[in-house]
Motif scaffolding. Structure first.
Motif, PDB file in Angstrom:
ATOM      1  N   PRO A 157     133.005  23.728  57.518  1.00  0.00           N
ATOM      2  CA  PRO A 157     132.860  24.090  56.052  1.00  0.00           C
ATOM      3  C   PRO A 157     134.213  24.157  55.309  1.00  0.00           C
ATOM      4  O   PRO A 157     134.211  23.722  54.053  1.00  0.00           O
ATOM      5  CB  PRO A 157     132.240  25.692  56.091  1.00  0.00           C
ATOM      6  CG  PRO A 157     131.879  25.859  57.641  1.00  0.00           C
ATOM      7  CD  PRO A 157     132.555  24.741  58.650  1.00  0.00           C
ATOM      8  N   GLY A 158     135.287  24.255  56.071  1.00  0.00           N
ATOM      9  CA  GLY A 158     136.652  24.197  55.690  1.00  0.00           C
ATOM     10  C   GLY A 158     136.557  25.142  54.168  1.00  0.00           C
ATOM     11  O   GLY A 158     136.208  26.222  54.593  1.00  0.00           O
ATOM     12  N   PRO A 159     136.974  24.707  53.043  1.00  0.00           N
ATOM     13  CA  PRO A 159     137.012  25.649  52.004  1.00  0.00           C
ATOM     14  C   PRO A 159     135.417  25.893  51.529  1.00  0.00           C
ATOM     15  O   PRO A 159     135.563  26.581  50.343  1.00  0.00           O
ATOM     16  CB  PRO A 159     137.832  24.909  50.919  1.00  0.00           C
ATOM     17  CG  PRO A 159     137.471  23.468  51.230  1.00  0.00           C
ATOM     18  CD  PRO A 159     137.456  23.308  52.676  1.00  0.00           C
ATOM     19  N   ASN A 160     134.500  25.164  52.050  1.00  0.00           N
ATOM     20  CA  ASN A 160     133.058  25.660  51.294  1.00  0.00           C
ATOM     21  C   ASN A 160     132.594  26.885  51.957  1.00  0.00           C
ATOM     22  O   ASN A 160     131.441  26.968  52.556  1.00  0.00           O
ATOM     23  CB  ASN A 160     132.112  24.322  51.768  1.00  0.00           C
ATOM     24  CG  ASN A 160     132.692  23.123  50.785  1.00  0.00           C
ATOM     25  OD1 ASN A 160     132.620  23.012  49.662  1.00  0.00           O
ATOM     26  ND2 ASN A 160     133.412  22.088  51.689  1.00  0.00           N
ATOM     27  N   LYS A 161     133.240  27.992  51.929  1.00  0.00           N
ATOM     28  CA  LYS A 161     132.934  29.187  52.265  1.00  0.00           C
ATOM     29  C   LYS A 161     133.291  30.061  50.973  1.00  0.00           C
ATOM     30  O   LYS A 161     134.015  29.912  50.129  1.00  0.00           O
ATOM     31  CB  LYS A 161     133.633  29.649  53.311  1.00  0.00           C
ATOM     32  CG  LYS A 161     133.352  29.044  54.579  1.00  0.00           C
ATOM     33  CD  LYS A 161     134.144  29.701  55.811  1.00  0.00           C
ATOM     34  CE  LYS A 161     135.607  29.542  55.626  1.00  0.00           C
ATOM     35  NZ  LYS A 161     136.276  28.869  56.704  1.00  0.00           N
ATOM     36  N   PRO A 162     132.548  31.249  50.820  1.00  0.00           N
ATOM     37  CA  PRO A 162     132.863  32.344  49.664  1.00  0.00           C
ATOM     38  C   PRO A 162     134.245  32.874  49.904  1.00  0.00           C
ATOM     39  O   PRO A 162     134.880  32.771  51.077  1.00  0.00           O
ATOM     40  CB  PRO A 162     131.794  33.345  49.996  1.00  0.00           C
ATOM     41  CG  PRO A 162     130.732  32.772  50.792  1.00  0.00           C
ATOM     42  CD  PRO A 162     131.174  31.791  51.689  1.00  0.00           C
ATOM     43  N   TRP A 163     134.727  33.239  48.849  1.00  0.00           N
ATOM     44  CA  TRP A 163     136.012  33.887  48.653  1.00  0.00           C
ATOM     45  C   TRP A 163     136.314  34.908  49.815  1.00  0.00           C
ATOM     46  O   TRP A 163     137.454  35.168  50.498  1.00  0.00           O
ATOM     47  CB  TRP A 163     136.404  34.105  47.419  1.00  0.00           C
ATOM     48  CG  TRP A 163     135.680  35.407  46.974  1.00  0.00           C
ATOM     49  CD1 TRP A 163     136.411  36.939  46.809  1.00  0.00           C
ATOM     50  CD2 TRP A 163     134.240  35.720  46.460  1.00  0.00           C
ATOM     51  NE1 TRP A 163     135.416  37.690  46.427  1.00  0.00           N
ATOM     52  CE2 TRP A 163     134.300  37.003  46.308  1.00  0.00           C
ATOM     53  CE3 TRP A 163     133.257  34.916  46.209  1.00  0.00           C
ATOM     54  CZ2 TRP A 163     133.171  37.523  45.769  1.00  0.00           C
ATOM     55  CZ3 TRP A 163     132.254  35.402  45.993  1.00  0.00           C
ATOM     56  CH2 TRP A 163     131.863  36.701  45.354  1.00  0.00           C
ATOM     57  N   THR A 164     135.110  35.675  50.243  1.00  0.00           N
ATOM     58  CA  THR A 164     135.252  36.732  50.839  1.00  0.00           C
ATOM     59  C   THR A 164     135.586  36.230  52.369  1.00  0.00           C
ATOM     60  O   THR A 164     135.870  37.233  53.226  1.00  0.00           O
ATOM     61  CB  THR A 164     133.957  37.672  50.869  1.00  0.00           C
ATOM     62  OG1 THR A 164     132.996  36.688  51.099  1.00  0.00           O
ATOM     63  CG2 THR A 164     133.933  38.462  49.700  1.00  0.00           C
ATOM     64  N   GLU A 165     135.261  35.231  52.724  1.00  0.00           N
ATOM     65  CA  GLU A 165     135.492  34.556  54.170  1.00  0.00           C
ATOM     66  C   GLU A 165     136.747  33.535  54.116  1.00  0.00           C
ATOM     67  O   GLU A 165     136.919  32.767  54.967  1.00  0.00           O
ATOM     68  CB  GLU A 165     134.186  33.804  54.516  1.00  0.00           C
ATOM     69  CG  GLU A 165     133.038  34.720  54.877  1.00  0.00           C
ATOM     70  CD  GLU A 165     131.848  33.999  55.005  1.00  0.00           C
ATOM     71  OE1 GLU A 165     131.771  32.902  55.567  1.00  0.00           O
ATOM     72  OE2 GLU A 165     130.669  34.336  54.384  1.00  0.00           O
ATOM     73  N   GLY A 166     137.558  33.577  52.966  1.00  0.00           N
ATOM     74  CA  GLY A 166     138.669  32.726  53.094  1.00  0.00           C
ATOM     75  C   GLY A 166     138.423  31.506  52.469  1.00  0.00           C
ATOM     76  O   GLY A 166     139.397  30.506  52.526  1.00  0.00           O
ATOM     77  N   GLY A 167     137.169  31.108  51.532  1.00  0.00           N
ATOM     78  CA  GLY A 167     137.077  29.939  51.140  1.00  0.00           C
ATOM     79  C   GLY A 167     137.155  29.920  49.832  1.00  0.00           C
ATOM     80  O   GLY A 167     137.807  30.737  49.086  1.00  0.00           O
ATOM     81  N   LEU A 168     136.908  28.745  49.144  1.00  0.00           N
ATOM     82  CA  LEU A 168     137.107  28.620  47.483  1.00  0.00           C
ATOM     83  C   LEU A 168     135.878  29.042  46.540  1.00  0.00           C
ATOM     84  O   LEU A 168     135.940  28.901  45.461  1.00  0.00           O
ATOM     85  CB  LEU A 168     137.258  27.001  47.366  1.00  0.00           C
ATOM     86  CG  LEU A 168     138.853  26.597  47.746  1.00  0.00           C
ATOM     87  CD1 LEU A 168     139.155  25.177  47.237  1.00  0.00           C
ATOM     88  CD2 LEU A 168     139.897  27.651  47.206  1.00  0.00           C
ATOM     89  N   LEU A 169     134.652  29.278  47.322  1.00  0.00           N
ATOM     90  CA  LEU A 169     133.621  29.411  46.342  1.00  0.00           C
ATOM     91  C   LEU A 169     133.711  30.942  45.849  1.00  0.00           C
ATOM     92  O   LEU A 169     133.560  31.944  46.621  1.00  0.00           O
ATOM     93  CB  LEU A 169     132.285  29.360  47.278  1.00  0.00           C
ATOM     94  CG  LEU A 169     132.066  27.984  47.807  1.00  0.00           C
ATOM     95  CD1 LEU A 169     130.851  27.990  48.932  1.00  0.00           C
ATOM     96  CD2 LEU A 169     131.745  26.993  46.812  1.00  0.00           C
ATOM     97  N   TYR A 170     133.875  30.932  44.499  1.00  0.00           N
ATOM     98  CA  TYR A 170     134.015  32.328  43.832  1.00  0.00           C
ATOM     99  C   TYR A 170     133.068  32.399  42.633  1.00  0.00           C
ATOM    100  O   TYR A 170     133.293  31.477  41.970  1.00  0.00           O
ATOM    101  CB  TYR A 170     135.436  32.392  43.443  1.00  0.00           C
ATOM    102  CG  TYR A 170     135.681  33.897  42.818  1.00  0.00           C
ATOM    103  CD1 TYR A 170     136.386  34.691  43.629  1.00  0.00           C
ATOM    104  CD2 TYR A 170     135.807  33.701  41.464  1.00  0.00           C
ATOM    105  CE1 TYR A 170     136.780  36.103  43.075  1.00  0.00           C
ATOM    106  CE2 TYR A 170     136.243  34.990  40.759  1.00  0.00           C
ATOM    107  CZ  TYR A 170     136.728  36.152  41.801  1.00  0.00           C
ATOM    108  OH  TYR A 170     137.091  37.393  41.337  1.00  0.00           O
ATOM    109  N   VAL A 171     132.280  33.195  42.436  1.00  0.00           N
ATOM    110  CA  VAL A 171     131.465  33.345  41.535  1.00  0.00           C
ATOM    111  C   VAL A 171     131.536  34.461  40.608  1.00  0.00           C
ATOM    112  O   VAL A 171     131.861  35.617  41.075  1.00  0.00           O
ATOM    113  CB  VAL A 171     129.662  33.123  41.848  1.00  0.00           C
ATOM    114  CG1 VAL A 171     129.721  31.675  42.325  1.00  0.00           C
ATOM    115  CG2 VAL A 171     129.518  34.053  42.816  1.00  0.00           C
TER     116      VAL A 171
END
Ligand SMILES: N[C@@H](CCC(=O)N[C@@H](CS)C(=O)NCC(=O)O)C(=O)O
Length: 355
Positions: free
Chosen positions: A337-351
């Motif tokens: 997934p790399g950055p394709n995770k929610p921000w809560t898991e260290g990714g860039l997906l932030y809504v």
């Protein structure tokens, strides 16, 4: 005795009828048929009974048909989630396969209601094609693939390389910028579609094929000898892939964005597809209380049912489930997934928050 006046009456009625018909035909020719009201996509799809979703002609993980004709992939799942929220039924989607060059015109001409087709969100494209991107479904990058035995498999430089690039993509512009910045002399060979690009590359017409890194990974699933190829280490450009809608319908854009937010929010909350399908609209289930009490007023504002978000998640799964099924460990691609995770898991997906 009454024959003659009767015949004259018929004659004048038929003359009048011909005149009316001629006027209608004239007006039809003169006044082109009005386009469907662009500003009410939700009304249009409800009247039609289904959503039209523009997809690729076949990219594993994004949008592809299996042997029984069933579409799958992250873009496909996103459209199903939108159909579930908007129409209460995820199967009410017609998938429209589109080439790279046909995708934006199809959206502009209202042949589709949403474009979900491994399409890069760029600043240039929004005003140029009059679209709004609705939220990054996959953070990608542009990369290079080359033959393992070829001159660019291990070379430090790409100087002198001939590169196959897809017509109508933003990849040629990215390469031109890269070549200028790196002071490289590159020759670009434009190809009409994905098949042609791969054929040219495999036939040796170019040294390197450039594409979204995810598409290069999917290519290796289809070539007879994946070990004959090597993906080079360069990631020359950001390729944030996002669905898009026309920009003349802000209500529809808000709805599609809300579905996007719900899929990622559900991931953060741990609301799974199975759970979303059974939470119901009443009762003490903490997820029901959290989800429906928070999303219900938004449903009204978006002209959706109070349980629209639960329906979207029940149709497709939360973002993490979708990723896993289509692109990640549960898929043939097995992409990290790399950055394709929610921000809560260290990714860039932030809504944005719901309230
Ligand atoms: N993400 C890039 C590339 C998108 C694209 O269309 N890629 C081609 C492959 S290079 C593709 O998906 N082709 C599939 C098809 O033609 O159906 C963009 O938005 O310009």
């Amino acid at each position: 005795m009454h024959r003659e006046p009767l015949a004259a009456l018929f004659l004048s009625i038929s003359r009048a009828a011909i005149a009316v018909i001629c006027t209608i035909v004239f007006l039809l020719i003169l006044v082109p048929p009005a386009k469907a009201d662009p500003g009410d996509t939700l009304h249009t799809i409800r009247t039609r009974g289904y959503l039209r979703c523009g997809v690729s002609q076949g990219i594993t993980g994004f949008s592809i048909r299996d042997s029984s004709g069933h579409w799958g992939g992250i873009d496909v799942d996103f459209c199903r989630a939108v159909a579930a929220a908007a129409l209460g039924n995820p199967s009410k989607v017609q998938f429209v396969p589109l080439s790279t060059t046909a995708r934006f015109p199809a959206l502009e001409l209202q042949e589709i209601d949403i474009l979900a087709r491994n399409t890069t969100w760029t600043v240039f494209r929004e005003p140029t094609f009059q679209v709004q991107f609705t939220g990054i479904l996959y953070y990608d990058s542009e990369g290079f693939i080359t033959a393992k035995g070829g001159p660019f498999a291990h070379s430090a430089t790409l100087d002198g390389a001939k590169i196959c690039v897809q017509d109508g993509s933003n990849e040629a512009a990215n390469i031109t910028e890269y070549a200028r910045a790196q002071n490289l002399h590159l020759t670009l060979l434009n190809t009409a579609n994905l098949k042609a690009a791969r054929q040219q590359f495999e036939a040796g017409a170019c040294d390197i094929l450039t594409d979204d890194s995810s598409t290069l990974a999917e290519m290796l699933l289809h070539v007879p000898n994946p070990n004959d190829f090597i993906i080079r280490p360069e990631h020359i450009a950001r390729q944030p892939l996002s669905p898009a809608v026309r920009w003349d319908d802000p209500d529809w854009a808000a709805l599609v964005r809300a579905v996007y937010a719900a899929l990622i929010d559900a991931d953060v909350r741990g609301l799974t597809q199975a759970e979303a399908a059974t939470i119901g609209t009443t009762g003490n289930n903490p997820m029901t209380i959290a989800y429906l009490s928070e999303t219900a007023p938004i449903g009204r504002a978006l002209s959706l049912a109070p349980n629209w978000a639960a329906q979207a998640v029940a149709a497709a799964g939360n973002y993490g489930e979708i990723f896993n099924r289509d692109l990640g460990a549960g898929s043939p691609l097995k992409l990290d997934p790399g950055p394709n995770k929610p921000w809560t898991e260290g990714g860039l997906l932030y809504v944005p928050p719901f309230q």
